[in-house]
Enzyme design. Structure first.
Site, PDB file in Angstrom:
ATOM      1  N   ARG A 139       0.831  -1.221   0.000  1.00 52.92           N
ATOM      2  CA  ARG A 139       0.000   0.000   0.000  1.00 52.92           C
ATOM      3  C   ARG A 139       0.859   1.262   0.000  1.00 52.92           C
ATOM      4  NH1 ARG A 139      -5.370  -1.582   3.502  1.00 52.92           N
ATOM      5  NH2 ARG A 139      -6.477  -2.355   1.682  1.00 52.92           N
TER       6      ARG A 139
ATOM      7  N   GLY B 289     -13.227  -3.582  -0.387  1.00 51.61           N
ATOM      8  CA  GLY B 289     -14.586  -3.089  -0.161  1.00 51.61           C
ATOM      9  C   GLY B 289     -14.975  -2.055  -1.199  1.00 51.61           C
TER      10      GLY B 289
ATOM     11  N   LYS C  69     -18.549 -14.624   3.538  1.00 52.86           N
ATOM     12  CA  LYS C  69     -19.822 -13.940   3.822  1.00 52.86           C
ATOM     13  C   LYS C  69     -20.691 -13.748   2.586  1.00 52.86           C
ATOM     14  CE  LYS C  69     -17.446 -11.363   7.166  1.00 52.86           C
ATOM     15  NZ  LYS C  69     -16.412 -10.745   6.362  1.00 52.86           N
TER      16      LYS C  69
HETATM   17  P1  AMP Z   1     -14.747 -12.739   3.222  1.00 51.63           P
HETATM   18  O1  AMP Z   1     -14.316 -11.791   4.307  1.00 51.63           O
HETATM   19  O2  AMP Z   1     -16.212 -12.953   3.148  1.00 51.63           O
HETATM   20  O3  AMP Z   1     -14.148 -12.400   1.866  1.00 51.63           O
HETATM   21  O4  AMP Z   1     -14.144 -14.166   3.625  1.00 51.63           O
HETATM   22  C1  AMP Z   1     -12.778 -14.457   3.724  1.00 51.63           C
HETATM   23  C2  AMP Z   1     -12.608 -15.656   4.600  1.00 51.63           C
HETATM   24  O5  AMP Z   1     -13.340 -16.745   4.047  1.00 51.63           O
HETATM   25  C3  AMP Z   1     -11.198 -16.164   4.747  1.00 51.63           C
HETATM   26  O6  AMP Z   1     -10.725 -15.863   6.032  1.00 51.63           O
HETATM   27  C4  AMP Z   1     -11.316 -17.670   4.531  1.00 51.63           C
HETATM   28  O7  AMP Z   1     -10.661 -18.438   5.520  1.00 51.63           O
HETATM   29  C5  AMP Z   1     -12.808 -17.894   4.622  1.00 51.63           C
HETATM   30  N1  AMP Z   1     -13.251 -19.099   3.896  1.00 51.63           N
HETATM   31  C6  AMP Z   1     -13.018 -19.416   2.623  1.00 51.63           C
HETATM   32  N2  AMP Z   1     -13.527 -20.613   2.328  1.00 51.63           N
HETATM   33  C7  AMP Z   1     -14.112 -21.085   3.460  1.00 51.63           C
HETATM   34  C8  AMP Z   1     -14.794 -22.279   3.786  1.00 51.63           C
HETATM   35  N3  AMP Z   1     -14.980 -23.245   2.888  1.00 51.63           N
HETATM   36  N4  AMP Z   1     -15.261 -22.425   5.052  1.00 51.63           N
HETATM   37  C9  AMP Z   1     -15.058 -21.438   5.975  1.00 51.63           C
HETATM   38  N5  AMP Z   1     -14.418 -20.282   5.708  1.00 51.63           N
HETATM   39  C10 AMP Z   1     -13.943 -20.101   4.474  1.00 51.63           C
END
Ligand code: AMP
Length: 403
Positions: free
Chosen positions: A44, A384, A205
């Site tokens: 960054r 974001g 999420k």
């Molecule tokens: P997000 O903040 O929604 O982009 O999610 C990112 C997070 O999703 C990372 O910390 C990953 O460890 C988690 N993630 C990815 N695949 C999986 C999965 N199959 N089960 C649980 N967590 C996951």
């Protein structure tokens, strides 16, 4: 819902703004990871260099403001930007002074001491509650530090804070080179992408990503869904998902995305197999499922080898590729193969002429671990912000600057 094209914002660019020998206040995004009091990833800082070097050549007196972490409106040593000033000094090869407050007598003194072409970094904006509250008085105190404002913190332009929307109400303002570059690449995705256009969306999420998935369906030829969020989609399709991540309340929305993909004739692919485990932790015994379904009691932690094969086939054919969100729990090496395979396939597609754009901290971490960041057409510094732009939202930090 059909999208309506929003009119483009008219943004003054840094190269159009008189900055020669002026006091220039620059909002940067130096929200970098710190380990043991040192900056562990300086990407960054490097992303801000084009703007900083331009201002140094223009003999401006450069006042940098940024946030770091979430200190909740009061000073907290672990969120101090002091180590960042040191790291920036190393990269630029010139001294960078540091002010232990971003407003008040200390800040004023630091700005007064600046000579032409010199830089001062102010302490964390979020050490003051006025930053996140967009307090006009706090914005005024910040604006007092400069004659001109440059917005170059792409990662923060989706926030309506004092430093992003308060200052442009007071000072003549423009966008720096990093924000210009981010907008240029994201416009390519939003505007007229070379086809086939493939988007790969992962992460945990679903709720965060539903709007962007809906928007992307108006633009892409192929949508690949992986990561923890894929299980809500599989559940919507009636597939057993064992103990995998599920957002029960979003099942209907996930089904609506699948229905829209049919209506739009977009190829929407979900994982066809998985790396399944009884518990998400390092060293656990893993197995690969025979198909889409996950046996009872097990958790899907990464996309499986067959899915990788299918996703890679789509990536190979693509001319524009956008990726946001890991395909599995990539932080644990046993579950990082899916995300690494996507990163490698994108690098290869890039060599064959595809435009490759990656957004989001986790996807960028996968790239940097694999040493592939340099091989992408564009790595967005704002996960974001880039998603909100793709959703078609008007970002507060940009509308504050538009004339
Ligand atoms: P997000 O903040 O929604 O982009 O999610 C990112 C997070 O999703 C990372 O910390 C990953 O460890 C988690 N993630 C990815 N695949 C999986 C999965 N199959 N089960 C649980 N967590 C996951």
């Amino acid at each position: 819902m059909e999208e309506t094209q929003k009119p483009a914002l008219k943004l003054k660019r840094l190269q159009e703004m008189p900055v020669q020998e002026k006091k220039v206040l620059v909002r940067v995004d130096f929200n970098v990871p710190l380990h043991g009091g040192e900056v562990s990833d300086d990407s960054r800082l490097r992303a801000a260099l084009p703007t900083l070097k331009y201002l140094m050549e223009a003999k401006a007196k450069i006042v940098l403001i940024s946030h770091l972490g979430r200190p909740k409106g009061k000073p907290e040593e672990k969120y101090s930007l002091k180590p960042v000033a040191k790291a920036l000094e190393k990269i630029l090869g010139i001294p960078v002074s540091f002010s232990s407050d971003c407003v008040g007598p200390e800040a004023k003194k630091a700005v007064l001491a600046l000579k032409e072409g010199e830089i001062v970094l102010m302490e964390n904006l979020r050490f003051h509650a006025g930053e996140e509250k967009n307090d006009p008085e706090f914005a005024k105190s910040l604006a007092n530090l400069g004659e001109v404002f440059v917005e170059d913190a792409f990662g923060a332009i989706h926030r309506a804070h004092a430093s992003t929307v308060g200052i442009p109400k007071i000072l003549p303002s423009c966008v720096g080179f990093l924000v210009q570059k981010e907008l240029e690449f994201l416009d390519r995705v939003i505007g007229n992408p070379a086809r086939p256009f493939v988007a790969i969306i992962g992460g945990a999420k679903v709720s965060d990503k539903l709007r962007v998935l809906n928007k992307l369906l108006d633009r892409v030829d192929t949508l690949l869904i992986g990561g923890g969020m894929a299980y809500t989609f599989l559940a919507a399709q009636g597939v057993s998902i064992g103990k995998s991540l599920l957002d029960q309340e979003k099942i209907a929305d996930a089904q609506a995305v699948i229905d829209k993909s049919y209506a739009k004739k977009v190829t929407c692919l979900l994982p066809a197999d998985h790396v399944a485990v009884s518990e998400i932790k390092p060293g656990v015994k893993t197995s690969v499922t025979q198909g889409m379904a996950i046996p009872e009691g097990l958790i899907g932690a990464d996309i499986g080898p067959h899915t990788i094969e299918i996703f890679l086939e789509e990536i190979e054919k693509a001319k524009t590729i956008f990726w946001n969100g890991p395909m599995g729990v990539f932080e644990i090496p046993e579950f990082s193969a899916g995300s690494k395979a996507i990163a490698e396939a994108m690098a290869k597609a890039g060599k064959n002429g595809a435009v490759t754009i990656v957004g989001g901290g986790d996807s960028l971490a996968v790239l940097s671990e694999s040493g592939l960041s340099e091989q992408m057409s564009h790595c967005s510094t704002g996960g974001g912000a880039s998603l909100e732009l793709l959703e078609g939202k008007v970002l507060p930090g940009l509308s504050a600057i538009s004339s």
